[in-house]
Design a protein around this motif. Sequence first.
Motif, PDB file in Angstrom:
ATOM      1  N   ALA A   1       6.420 -52.226 -38.793  1.00  0.00           N
ATOM      2  CA  ALA A   1       6.742 -51.687 -40.124  1.00  0.00           C
ATOM      3  C   ALA A   1       7.004 -50.180 -40.079  1.00  0.00           C
ATOM      4  O   ALA A   1       7.708 -49.640 -40.932  1.00  0.00           O
ATOM      5  N   LEU A   2       6.443 -49.527 -39.071  1.00  0.00           N
ATOM      6  CA  LEU A   2       6.464 -48.058 -39.031  1.00  0.00           C
ATOM      7  C   LEU A   2       7.859 -47.435 -39.212  1.00  0.00           C
ATOM      8  O   LEU A   2       8.031 -46.551 -40.057  1.00  0.00           O
ATOM      9  N   PRO A   3       8.868 -47.875 -38.443  1.00  0.00           N
ATOM     10  CA  PRO A   3      10.167 -47.201 -38.595  1.00  0.00           C
ATOM     11  C   PRO A   3      10.730 -47.273 -40.012  1.00  0.00           C
ATOM     12  O   PRO A   3      11.256 -46.272 -40.514  1.00  0.00           O
ATOM     13  N   LEU A   4      10.591 -48.423 -40.657  1.00  0.00           N
ATOM     14  CA  LEU A   4      11.111 -48.560 -42.020  1.00  0.00           C
ATOM     15  C   LEU A   4      10.359 -47.638 -42.974  1.00  0.00           C
ATOM     16  O   LEU A   4      10.941 -47.024 -43.874  1.00  0.00           O
ATOM     17  N   MET A   5       9.037 -47.540 -42.777  1.00  0.00           N
ATOM     18  CA  MET A   5       8.240 -46.696 -43.663  1.00  0.00           C
ATOM     19  C   MET A   5       8.610 -45.228 -43.457  1.00  0.00           C
ATOM     20  O   MET A   5       8.767 -44.463 -44.418  1.00  0.00           O
ATOM     21  N   VAL A   6       8.750 -44.833 -42.190  1.00  0.00           N
ATOM     22  CA  VAL A   6       9.109 -43.436 -41.898  1.00  0.00           C
ATOM     23  C   VAL A   6      10.454 -43.102 -42.534  1.00  0.00           C
ATOM     24  O   VAL A   6      10.624 -42.040 -43.144  1.00  0.00           O
ATOM     25  N   ARG A   7      11.423 -44.000 -42.407  1.00  0.00           N
ATOM     26  CA  ARG A   7      12.763 -43.726 -42.948  1.00  0.00           C
ATOM     27  C   ARG A   7      12.733 -43.490 -44.449  1.00  0.00           C
ATOM     28  O   ARG A   7      13.298 -42.518 -44.949  1.00  0.00           O
ATOM     29  N   ALA A   8      12.041 -44.387 -45.164  1.00  0.00           N
ATOM     30  CA  ALA A   8      11.997 -44.253 -46.624  1.00  0.00           C
ATOM     31  C   ALA A   8      11.302 -42.954 -47.031  1.00  0.00           C
ATOM     32  O   ALA A   8      11.755 -42.233 -47.928  1.00  0.00           O
ATOM     33  N   MET A   9      10.185 -42.651 -46.359  1.00  0.00           N
ATOM     34  CA  MET A   9       9.424 -41.460 -46.742  1.00  0.00           C
ATOM     35  C   MET A   9      10.166 -40.188 -46.369  1.00  0.00           C
ATOM     36  O   MET A   9      10.179 -39.210 -47.118  1.00  0.00           O
TER      37      MET A   9
ATOM     38  N   LEU B   1       6.469 -39.007 -53.838  1.00  0.00           N
ATOM     39  CA  LEU B   1       5.727 -40.237 -54.136  1.00  0.00           C
ATOM     40  C   LEU B   1       6.617 -41.486 -54.231  1.00  0.00           C
ATOM     41  O   LEU B   1       6.257 -42.542 -53.691  1.00  0.00           O
ATOM     42  N   PRO B   2       7.787 -41.408 -54.881  1.00  0.00           N
ATOM     43  CA  PRO B   2       8.631 -42.611 -54.915  1.00  0.00           C
ATOM     44  C   PRO B   2       8.982 -43.106 -53.514  1.00  0.00           C
ATOM     45  O   PRO B   2       9.042 -44.314 -53.283  1.00  0.00           O
ATOM     46  N   GLY B   3       9.194 -42.181 -52.588  1.00  0.00           N
ATOM     47  CA  GLY B   3       9.492 -42.563 -51.207  1.00  0.00           C
ATOM     48  C   GLY B   3       8.292 -43.182 -50.516  1.00  0.00           C
ATOM     49  O   GLY B   3       8.434 -44.086 -49.695  1.00  0.00           O
ATOM     50  N   ILE B   4       7.093 -42.688 -50.845  1.00  0.00           N
ATOM     51  CA  ILE B   4       5.885 -43.284 -50.272  1.00  0.00           C
ATOM     52  C   ILE B   4       5.765 -44.731 -50.749  1.00  0.00           C
ATOM     53  O   ILE B   4       5.517 -45.642 -49.960  1.00  0.00           O
ATOM     54  N   LEU B   5       5.974 -44.941 -52.054  1.00  0.00           N
ATOM     55  CA  LEU B   5       5.884 -46.303 -52.586  1.00  0.00           C
ATOM     56  C   LEU B   5       6.966 -47.192 -51.984  1.00  0.00           C
ATOM     57  O   LEU B   5       6.696 -48.325 -51.595  1.00  0.00           O
ATOM     58  N   ALA B   6       8.169 -46.664 -51.890  1.00  0.00           N
ATOM     59  CA  ALA B   6       9.248 -47.455 -51.291  1.00  0.00           C
ATOM     60  C   ALA B   6       8.891 -47.818 -49.853  1.00  0.00           C
ATOM     61  O   ALA B   6       9.117 -48.950 -49.406  1.00  0.00           O
ATOM     62  N   GLY B   7       8.304 -46.857 -49.131  1.00  0.00           N
ATOM     63  CA  GLY B   7       7.892 -47.102 -47.754  1.00  0.00           C
ATOM     64  C   GLY B   7       6.818 -48.183 -47.668  1.00  0.00           C
ATOM     65  O   GLY B   7       6.863 -49.052 -46.801  1.00  0.00           O
TER      66      GLY B   7
END
Lengths: 206, 233
Positions: B105-113, B148-154
């Motif tokens: 999951a890490l790469p997707l989360m990093v990208r969004a954030m 914060l929106p990016g954290i939630l999206a991540g």
Amino acid sequence: MSFDIMIRKSLGDCSVDVAFQSDTKLVAIVGQSGVGKTTLLNCIAGLLKPDQGRITIAGTTLFDSELQFDLSPNQRDCGYVFQDSRLFPHKTVEENLRYGASRNGGKGALTLDDAVSLLDIGSLLDRKPSSLSGGETRRVAIGRALLSNPKFLLLDEPLASLDSARAERILRTVERLRDELAIPMLYVSHDEAEVARLTDTAITLD
Amino acid sequence: MIAPLTNAEWEIIALSLKVTSAAVLMALPIAYGLALVLARRRFPGRFLLDALVHLPLVLPPVVTGYVLLILFGRNGPIGGFLERAFGISLTFQWTGAALAAAVMALPLMVRAMRLSIEAVDQRLVEAAHTLGASKWRAFATIILPLSLPGILAGVILGFARSIGEFGATITFVSNIPGETRTLPLAIYTSLQVPGTDVAVARLVVLAVIISLAALILSEWLVRRASGGRTHVL
């Protein structure tokens, strides 16, 4: 001495080379757009590092290239009213006003109530910056800078893009600040009539 | 007539949610830290770090699972250390499944954030500094809330990626009922047995329901957090 400033800075097309000393409380910086007026203010606020120079305001040295002394922006006690205001969009007007209020132990010349009545922004406190008009935004930005207990004020074209009635109101506020507060101010403008009303000390950049 | 969920099905759902939640919680601070560094710092080796973070996205998941096995297995450099120093073993444990899901999951989360951190106006950070805010305070009061929106999206992307994790999980921690057999592994297992069409269909429907619920919840959260300015759907 209010201001003792010598700054040399090149930044892309724009290069600033200015030196002045003044004891006047309000010094205006004038010149056409693009001559580096904002660059000068950014150097003084510590957001840009001059290539060479010395900045002393109200007896406090903020920068000295010879001594390799460079105070970080958050330690310069500077009240900077940006031309683009830069209110924090996720905070209410009141939260914006209070953001810097704890600096220097919160003991400034103004209380929140003073600033609110001086700038006539009492009805805006609960609103978000996105719902403010241009003049309202500018007044809140001035209030936020004043309430951060600054040792000096930098005002970058505070009348830009305001209609004449609103500009007149801000100008009167600046006159009151000049007369009632004991802190040095640098006032950037391209309008000579405006400057002539505020001070007889103007530094022209070219 | 649809029969209520069996104990075995509840167990699969509970395990899947446990593994997924642990994975997202584990990955969240690491992903945000990486996103922050990649978005706001320039340093030698930045490209390499970026590539490393993205590796699980482009590698076959089986390869990622195998690498985890080499590193975190009992005899692996990290796994051996954890075992000796703390008595922690990840192999064949649900915690290992969570680690596999977190890495995937890490790469997707990093990208969004990272996108949302890069979108934070640097001029606002400068304004905070002129108002006396230290780097830390400017981060906590300006960068963090505005991203914060990016954290939630991540978190949502991470949740979706984790709950569907299959290849790295089965390679790293195998397919043990009640321990590492999450929803996708359970569906795969049922598919191997003839005459289990109904069991498979029920698990598939459950997967759809959980994913949809997560999507709707996240949409609601993101809209609330951003005051209606951004959304997932």
